[in-house]
Design a protein around this motif. Sequence first.
Motif, PDB file in Angstrom:
ATOM      1  N   THR A 153       0.853  -1.184   0.000  1.00 38.34           N
ATOM      2  CA  THR A 153       0.000   0.000   0.000  1.00 38.34           C
ATOM      3  C   THR A 153       0.886   1.230   0.000  1.00 38.34           C
ATOM      4  OG1 THR A 153      -1.923   1.011   1.066  1.00 38.34           O
ATOM      5  CG2 THR A 153      -0.230   0.138   2.540  1.00 38.34           C
ATOM      6  N   ARG A 159     -16.376  -2.241  -0.779  1.00 37.24           N
ATOM      7  CA  ARG A 159     -17.104  -1.410  -1.747  1.00 37.24           C
ATOM      8  C   ARG A 159     -18.609  -1.438  -1.483  1.00 37.24           C
ATOM      9  NH1 ARG A 159     -15.017  -2.007  -7.847  1.00 37.24           N
ATOM     10  NH2 ARG A 159     -13.073  -2.323  -6.717  1.00 37.24           N
ATOM     11  N   ASN A 209     -14.740   6.572   6.954  1.00 36.82           N
ATOM     12  CA  ASN A 209     -13.913   6.860   5.784  1.00 36.82           C
ATOM     13  C   ASN A 209     -14.261   8.299   5.402  1.00 36.82           C
ATOM     14  OD1 ASN A 209     -13.305   7.285   3.000  1.00 36.82           O
ATOM     15  ND2 ASN A 209     -13.240   5.074   2.651  1.00 36.82           N
TER      16      ASN A 209
HETATM   17  O1  UT7 Z   1     -16.733   1.282   9.910  1.00 31.91           O
HETATM   18  C1  UT7 Z   1     -17.965   0.904   9.451  1.00 31.91           C
HETATM   19  C2  UT7 Z   1     -18.057   0.239   8.151  1.00 31.91           C
HETATM   20  N1  UT7 Z   1     -16.953   0.433   7.265  1.00 31.91           N
HETATM   21  C3  UT7 Z   1     -17.026   1.275   6.238  1.00 31.91           C
HETATM   22  O2  UT7 Z   1     -17.988   1.977   6.073  1.00 31.91           O
HETATM   23  C4  UT7 Z   1     -15.902   1.235   5.252  1.00 31.91           C
HETATM   24  C5  UT7 Z   1     -16.470   1.131   3.868  1.00 31.91           C
HETATM   25  N2  UT7 Z   1     -15.541   0.924   2.772  1.00 31.91           N
HETATM   26  C6  UT7 Z   1     -14.456   1.714   2.535  1.00 31.91           C
HETATM   27  O3  UT7 Z   1     -14.120   2.595   3.291  1.00 31.91           O
HETATM   28  C7  UT7 Z   1     -13.732   1.510   1.229  1.00 31.91           C
HETATM   29  O4  UT7 Z   1     -14.462   0.629   0.433  1.00 31.91           O
HETATM   30  C8  UT7 Z   1     -12.282   0.992   1.381  1.00 31.91           C
HETATM   31  C9  UT7 Z   1     -11.398   2.079   1.966  1.00 31.91           C
HETATM   32  C10 UT7 Z   1     -12.259  -0.269   2.220  1.00 31.91           C
HETATM   33  C11 UT7 Z   1     -11.709   0.664  -0.003  1.00 31.91           C
HETATM   34  O5  UT7 Z   1     -11.771   1.809  -0.847  1.00 31.91           O
HETATM   35  P1  UT7 Z   1     -12.412   1.700  -2.313  1.00 31.91           P
HETATM   36  O6  UT7 Z   1     -12.234   3.003  -2.937  1.00 31.91           O
HETATM   37  O7  UT7 Z   1     -13.811   1.162  -2.165  1.00 31.91           O
HETATM   38  O8  UT7 Z   1     -11.449   0.682  -2.991  1.00 31.91           O
HETATM   39  P2  UT7 Z   1     -11.810  -0.738  -3.659  1.00 31.91           P
HETATM   40  O9  UT7 Z   1     -12.127  -1.747  -2.619  1.00 31.91           O
HETATM   41  O10 UT7 Z   1     -12.797  -0.500  -4.753  1.00 31.91           O
HETATM   42  O11 UT7 Z   1     -10.410  -1.102  -4.284  1.00 31.91           O
HETATM   43  C12 UT7 Z   1      -9.831  -0.307  -5.346  1.00 31.91           C
HETATM   44  C13 UT7 Z   1      -8.458  -0.872  -5.632  1.00 31.91           C
HETATM   45  C14 UT7 Z   1      -8.457  -2.385  -5.768  1.00 31.91           C
HETATM   46  O12 UT7 Z   1      -7.556  -2.729  -6.766  1.00 31.91           O
HETATM   47  P3  UT7 Z   1      -8.098  -3.058  -8.266  1.00 31.91           P
HETATM   48  O13 UT7 Z   1      -9.058  -4.197  -8.075  1.00 31.91           O
HETATM   49  O14 UT7 Z   1      -8.765  -1.814  -8.738  1.00 31.91           O
HETATM   50  O15 UT7 Z   1      -6.841  -3.412  -8.971  1.00 31.91           O
HETATM   51  C15 UT7 Z   1      -7.917  -2.869  -4.449  1.00 31.91           C
HETATM   52  O16 UT7 Z   1      -7.251  -4.102  -4.536  1.00 31.91           O
HETATM   53  O17 UT7 Z   1      -7.572  -0.568  -4.556  1.00 31.91           O
HETATM   54  C16 UT7 Z   1      -6.925  -1.769  -4.107  1.00 31.91           C
HETATM   55  N3  UT7 Z   1      -6.660  -1.630  -2.693  1.00 31.91           N
HETATM   56  C17 UT7 Z   1      -5.547  -1.052  -2.212  1.00 31.91           C
HETATM   57  N4  UT7 Z   1      -4.473  -0.521  -2.828  1.00 31.91           N
HETATM   58  C18 UT7 Z   1      -3.507  -0.009  -2.060  1.00 31.91           C
HETATM   59  C19 UT7 Z   1      -7.441  -1.993  -1.635  1.00 31.91           C
HETATM   60  N5  UT7 Z   1      -6.853  -1.663  -0.477  1.00 31.91           N
HETATM   61  C20 UT7 Z   1      -5.667  -1.090  -0.804  1.00 31.91           C
HETATM   62  C21 UT7 Z   1      -4.624  -0.541  -0.058  1.00 31.91           C
HETATM   63  N6  UT7 Z   1      -3.564  -0.006  -0.718  1.00 31.91           N
HETATM   64  N7  UT7 Z   1      -4.634  -0.495   1.292  1.00 31.91           N
END
Ligand code: UT7
Length: 335
Positions: free
Chosen positions: A32, A222, A259
């Motif tokens: 990350t 997501r 978030n």
């Molecule tokens: O606390 C109560 C409940 N929780 C929440 O409300 C949290 C809700 N969810 C979130 O905050 C977000 O969904 C996250 C922060 C967990 C993830 O952010 P996102 O913008 O939804 O990212 P994503 O899951 O759509 O992932 C986008 C990309 C993926 O790669 P590809 O598939 O596009 O190649 C992930 O593998 O980002 C990648 N990714 C990361 N990259 C670098 C996921 N985590 C990381 C990371 N560092 N830590």
Amino acid sequence: MSTGRAAVITGIGSYVPPNVVTNDDLSQRLDTSDAWIRSRTGIAERCFITPGTSTGDLAVEAGLRALKSAGDERVGAVVLATTTPDQPCPATAPQVAARLGLGQVPAFDVSAVCSGFLYGLASAAGLIAAEVADSVLLIAADAFTTIINPEDRTTAVIFADGAGAVVLRAGSANEPGAVGPLVLGSDGELSHLIEVPAGGSRQRSTDRPVDPADRYFHMLGRETYRHAVERMTSVSAEAAERVGWRLEDVDRFAAHQANARILEAVAKRLGLPEDKQLSNIERVGNTGAASIPLLLAEATAEGRLAAGHRVLLTAFGGGLAWGAGTVVWPELQTF
Ligand code: UT7
């Protein structure tokens, strides 16, 4: 049952462990980066416990500060909202009450994950309304790092450790600090979005081998994100309506720090400008149940939240469970 006794906030306190972990620290062991974490979550650093520290330890620290803030060494009950109790059995609250020298008061845990503080407020208000107690110490504490998979970059960069607490006493609904009507909800059909799959009776009642990863917290980020925005928006509007406020009457918006992008989206939908939004996620991350009282305590100490402000609270998380409520902020001391 209602005896017309409202629950009024008279003290507040918070605690985060001293071990600060930056995004760069996490990038050393996970795939990350500081840029990804900041842009996707708004988090720059957070505090993690060190080995040997438990949720109960965090709760005692926040509880001490809240009692001092209330100017009261005694309360009639203790409620602890937590996702990470010190042990599966018994509840952690009785030990916290004993460690705080509160004697043999009623004490129990509330399990509503990131909505724990609002569910805890409802429980505390219920204890007061039912005349179980004239005052309640409500602590929300989570040591999320004890259930987060250190290898899972999707959760390890978000969740952190901390505690917040309030003291409530019996009073009248129209005085500052009175907790307004609370709106709570849940949807167990979507429990799989946020879960620790193993370790409970469902898994332990079978003799199937356990995948070690299933002992950790899982979140479908997501999909959770989408529900978080929708639920926090609708339940916030409902709570404001229940107390008779227009959304433009709200002075401060204190949402569970899930978030930064979720918070911005919810505030935008509600038409709440940036200067009314309280946020500390940049420095403390997502501290689960602790996040709202930790935010309220810090904002009070910094003067961002002051007596007379009309505050709208909302939370969303595992269960799924969500909630919202209102309070006209009272004059409070912080330590
Ligand atoms: O606390 C109560 C409940 N929780 C929440 O409300 C949290 C809700 N969810 C979130 O905050 C977000 O969904 C996250 C922060 C967990 C993830 O952010 P996102 O913008 O939804 O990212 P994503 O899951 O759509 O992932 C986008 C990309 C993926 O790669 P590809 O598939 O596009 O190649 C992930 O593998 O980002 C990648 N990714 C990361 N990259 C670098 C996921 N985590 C990381 C990371 N560092 N830590």
